[in-house]
Each structure stands twice: as structure tokens, then as C-alpha cells.
Enzyme design. Structure first.
Site, PDB file in Angstrom:
ATOM      1  N   SER A 106      40.198  40.922  40.333  1.00 58.79           N
ATOM      2  CA  SER A 106      40.176  39.540  39.863  1.00 58.79           C
ATOM      3  C   SER A 106      40.794  38.651  40.934  1.00 58.79           C
ATOM      4  CB  SER A 106      40.951  39.409  38.561  1.00 58.79           C
ATOM      5  OG  SER A 106      42.326  39.589  38.822  1.00 58.79           O
ATOM      6  N   LYS A 107      40.800  37.371  40.640  1.00 57.07           N
ATOM      7  CA  LYS A 107      41.274  36.378  41.602  1.00 57.07           C
ATOM      8  C   LYS A 107      42.631  36.698  42.200  1.00 57.07           C
ATOM      9  CE  LYS A 107      39.048  31.967  41.113  1.00 57.07           C
ATOM     10  NZ  LYS A 107      38.163  31.896  39.965  1.00 57.07           N
TER      11      LYS A 107
END
Ligand code: GLU
Length: 463
Positions: free
Chosen positions: A238-239
Site C-alpha cells: 500500500s501507499k
């Protein structure tokens, strides 16, 4: 048989690295076998799908060099075909209209929970034959109650699903719109897809899709579910693990060949090799060598590959890309294509390359204070004077002659080369980092070099 694979993104956001890798594996498998790779834009979620997202996905695939055959198919335009499939299923007794209201379904689940059962649709409308006038209904697929559905996955092996676990799936919503599983099956069949390569997050849909194929009298394609990408900590990528959108890599100065090479190795292996050209990937890729477990994203390896591809790239090609990244006019100064080779070894990405090339096209606006204090000594002026004087008289202005001149001046003053090279570097670039000074000055040209040195010395002594 001609192999035909597809990439079927939902245009609801960016093209993330997981999607790009799915597209890559699907593309590689098709190209490896001389087959076709097609695109289907799954734009059925009208609220979340945008033309802009479709464009971002197409641009990302183009940037990565994943070319597709024919025109992309837009799933939203195929709604009529999905409805026909649903009607065929109803007619043949594989699907039925369900008139249960939300309240009724809530009460049913409530009761199941109270009895300690797993909530699922109990099939109460299966045998209903009335069609209450004007009442809203959904269409449900009548899934088998017994037996097993086996997904013979090319990556994961056989995955067995107990049919009793699968309740009667909604295939048409009350507004008549098809749901994902029906649309995917109808479209994959209509598009002649032989191999469905997709993320393992879709594995749970696959037994339902296989049942739909069977009910529609169609042969299911082969399936290959690719394990997800995890961050270094083992959690789903994820980010917070770094850039996830393909555009971010493009903007950060990564080369598409490096990203493709990296993504290919994220889940697929061929011995211990790390570097694969596109052509080698097409030659060697097979789904049989895709691992069963999640891969870990490794930024350092990607950086390393990018630096590798940057070194290997032709300066002319890099020059085109770097020119687009520069905020100064590269017409004013040396040919960028000639500047690039002096920076290729020392840059990790296109942004570094552009930053390193910048001073060739713009005279220093300021000087690195620390570097000045460290490198300008009482004896520096005499060295610089001698260099300037003899430089004006050099017959030929080349890296060799400049190198010889710096060496001669330093010898004359019994100083190390850095005692002259560093002050010159600061005067012409403003800082203490540049490619080798002789090549740098040769590229800059004699007149520009001497002009910058003079201006620089004036500015520094005026402080
Ligand atoms: N549209 C789905 C997604 O973006 C993919 C469907 C599929 O590959 O079957 O996750």
C-alpha cells in the site's frame, strides 16, 4: 489453438503496480506463445468509473510497452449481452427472480446468526413461480447445493471449493444491471479468452464463474491466479510502503524497461537471474515459474535495476527524455546527447540525470558556501590565474588537453589536482559535484569556461 489473454481493469483509479504486474504476466504469456492480448475496461460501476482513469490505465500500459491487440472492449457497452445471458440462465432453470425485500433478507440473516449459522441466502425464491406485478426483483444464479467445484489453477494448483459454501449469487441487480461475475463470464466467453490471468484476490470468484460457464454451456478458460504483492513488512502493498501508482514511477524518473524487468521478477523467476531484456522475458516467461506465495516489494532492487538500464541506454534516447524534464533551455549549451554519457554512471534515474545536466545550460546563480570555504585557499588564486592564462593559449580544447593543463599547473605549484580542479568546478557549476572536470570543461567550451570562471571569481571576491 491460439492463446488469448486479457487485462480487465476497472477504471476507478490509478494503474497500481499490482495491476501493472497482472497486465504484464498476461501480456507475457500471450506473447510467449505467439497469442493475443486484449483489453477490457470494466466500467460497469458508473459512480466510480471515469474516462480519466481509463486514460491513465491506457497511458500506463503504453508507457510500459504492453501493447494490446485490437481495440479495448468497454464492458458497459455489453450490458444487453449480459442480460441475454441472464435470461438464458432463467429459461434453462439455472437462475431465478428473487423478490426478497431488504427487510426480509435482514430478518433471514438475523435468524441464521441467532441459530449460530453462517448468514447466507437460503434460496427461498428458488421455487417461486408468481411474478408480483411491478415488484422489484434481482436475478440469482441457482448454485449447486452439493459437491465441489475445483479450480485447476495454473499457478496455485487445484483449489477445491465446497458448493454448499456458495450461496445463490445475484447476477442482475434490481435495476437490471449485471454484476461482476456474470459480466466477466459473458465477456471472457464472447472475447474468446483462453487464459484468465489475474490477481489471487479474485480466486474466490472463480468457482462461481466456473459454475456460470457450465450453466451457460460454455467451456471455462484456464485460470492463473497470481499471488499478491506485499510490502517489506509482509502486509499487502500500500501507499505507506512507497509509490503504488505506475505514474509515480514515471514521474520519479524510472525507465519503463527497468519497471517491466522488476515487475516480471516480482513473482516469476528464472534461476537466479535478475536482469532480463523485454525480448528475453517474452522468450522465457511461463506461468509454470510463477511462485505460489506473495512477493515482497523491494525498492532497492528496483533502484538498482533502474540504474542498470540507465547505464545501458543509448544517450540519444535518454537525451529526448531528459530534455523534457529540464527547466532550462538546452539549446543554450553543449549537445545534451554528449553531456548524458558523463552522467550515466552516476545517476540512478532520469531526474538525477536532468539535475546533473542542468548546470551545463545555466551559469551558477549562487555558490555552495561550504564548498567555497573548503576549497578556496590563499594559494588558489595563483593556481587559477595560471590555468586561465594557459587555457587561453591552448591550441586544442579537449578533455585530454584540459587534463594535461590542470596536471601541469598543479605540478608547477606542487599541488594535488584537487587544489585546482575543485575551485574550477565550483566556479563553473556553483557546487562541488560534477562529472570529471576535464570532460565537463571540454563540453562547456573554452569561452564559456573562462567566462564562468571570471564571473565566479568576481562574485566570490565581492562578498
Ligand atoms: N475488473 C477486475 C479488477 O479490476 C478484474 C476482473 C478479472 O480480471 O476477472 O479487479
Amino acid at each position: 489453438m491460439t492463446i488469448r489473454t486479457r487485462f480487465a481493469p476497472s477504471p476507478t483509479g490509478m494503474l497500481h503496480i499490482g495491476g501493472a504486474r497482472t497486465a504484464l504476466f498476461s501480456w507475457l504469456y500471450a506473447r510467449h506463445l505467439g497469442g493475443e492480448f486484449v483489453l477490457r475496461i470494466e466500467d460497469t460501476d458508473l459512480e466510480r468509473s471515469t474516462d480519466e482513469a481509463t486514460q491513465v490505465i491506457l497511458d500506463g500500459l503504453k508507457w510500459l510497452g504492453l501493447d494490446w491487440d485490437g481495440e479495448p472492449v468497454f464492458q458497459g457497452l455489453r450490458k444487453a449481452e449480459h442480460v441475454v445471458a441472464a435470461e438464458q440462465l432463467i429459461e434453462e432453470g439455472h437462475a431465478y427472480r428473487c423478490y426478497c425485500s431488504r427487510e426480509e433478507l435482514d430478518a433471514m440473516r438475523e435468524e441464521q446468526r441467532a441459530n449460530g449459522e453462517k448468514p447466507k441466502y437460503d434460496g427461498r425464491c428458488r421455487h417461486r413461480s408468481d411474478r408480483p406485478e411491478g415488484a422489484p426483483f434481482v436475478v440469482r444464479f441457482r448454485s449447486p447445493d452439493e459437491g465441489e467445484t475445483v479450480v485447476r489453477d495454473m499457478v496455485l494448483g487445484d483449489v477445491v471449493f465446497n458448493n454448499a459454501e456458495l450461496d445463490d449469487l445475484i447476477i442482475l441487480r434490481s435495476d437490471g444491471s449485471p454484476t461482476y461475475n456474470l459480466a466477466v463470464v459473458a465477456d471472457d466467453a464472447a472475447m474468446g479468452i483462453t487464459h484468465v490471468v489475474r490477481g489471487s484476490d479474485h480466486l474466490n470468484n472463480t468457482p462461481r464463474q466456473i459454475q456460470l460457464y457450465q450453466a451457460l454451456g460454455l467451456t471455462p478458460p484456464q485460470f492463473a491466479h497470481i499471488p499478491l504483492i506485499h510490502g517489506p513488512d509482509g502486509a499487502k502493498m500500500s501507499k505507506r510502503h512507497g509509490a503504488v501508482a505506475i505514474t509515480e514511477y514515471r514521474e520519479a524518473g524510472f525507465l519503463p524497461d527497468a519497471v517491466v524487468n522488476y515487475l516480471a521478477r516480482l513473482g516469476w523467476s528464472h534461476g537466479d537471474d535478475e536482469v532480463f531484456s523485454r525480448q528475453q522475458l517474452v522468450e522465457l516467461f511461463d506461468l509454470a515459474q510463477v511462485g505460489k506465495t506473495a512477493s515482497r516489494f523491494d525498492q532497492q532492487k528496483l533502484d538498482w535495476l533502474n540504474a542498470h538500464y540507465l547505464r545501458e541506454s543509448a544517450p540519444a534516447e535518454l537525451a529526448v527524455q531528459v530534455a523534457g524534464l529540464m527547466d532550462v533551455d538546452t539549446a543554450n549549451g553543449p549537445d545534451l546527447e554528449a553531456v548524458i554519457p558523463t552522467l550515466q554512471e552516476r545517476s540512478k534515474n532520469l531526474l538525477e540525470l536532468a539535475a546533473g545536466a542542468r548546470f551545463f545550460y545555466q551559469r551558477p546563480q549562487a555558490f555552495d558556501e561550504k564548498a567555497v570555504n573548503k576549497n578556496f585557499k590563499p594559494e588558489t588564486d595563483a593556481l587559477l590565474d595560471a590555468f586561465v592564462q594557459q587555457a587561453a593559449a591552448l591550441d586544442d580544447w579537449s578533455a585530454e588537453t584540459i587534463h594535461a593543463l590542470i596536471a601541469a599547473v598543479c605540478e608547477q605549484f606542487e599541488a594535488g589536482m584537487g587544489k585546482l580542479a575543485q575551485p574550477i568546478r565550483i566556479l563553473i557549476s556553483g557546487g562541488s559535484v560534477s562529472p570529471p572536470i576535464d570532460a565537463t570543461l571540454a563540453l562547456l567550451g573554452r569561452a564559456e569556461t573562462l567566462e564562468r570562471m571570471q564571473q565566479g571569481r568576481e562574485k566570490l571576491s565581492a562578498r
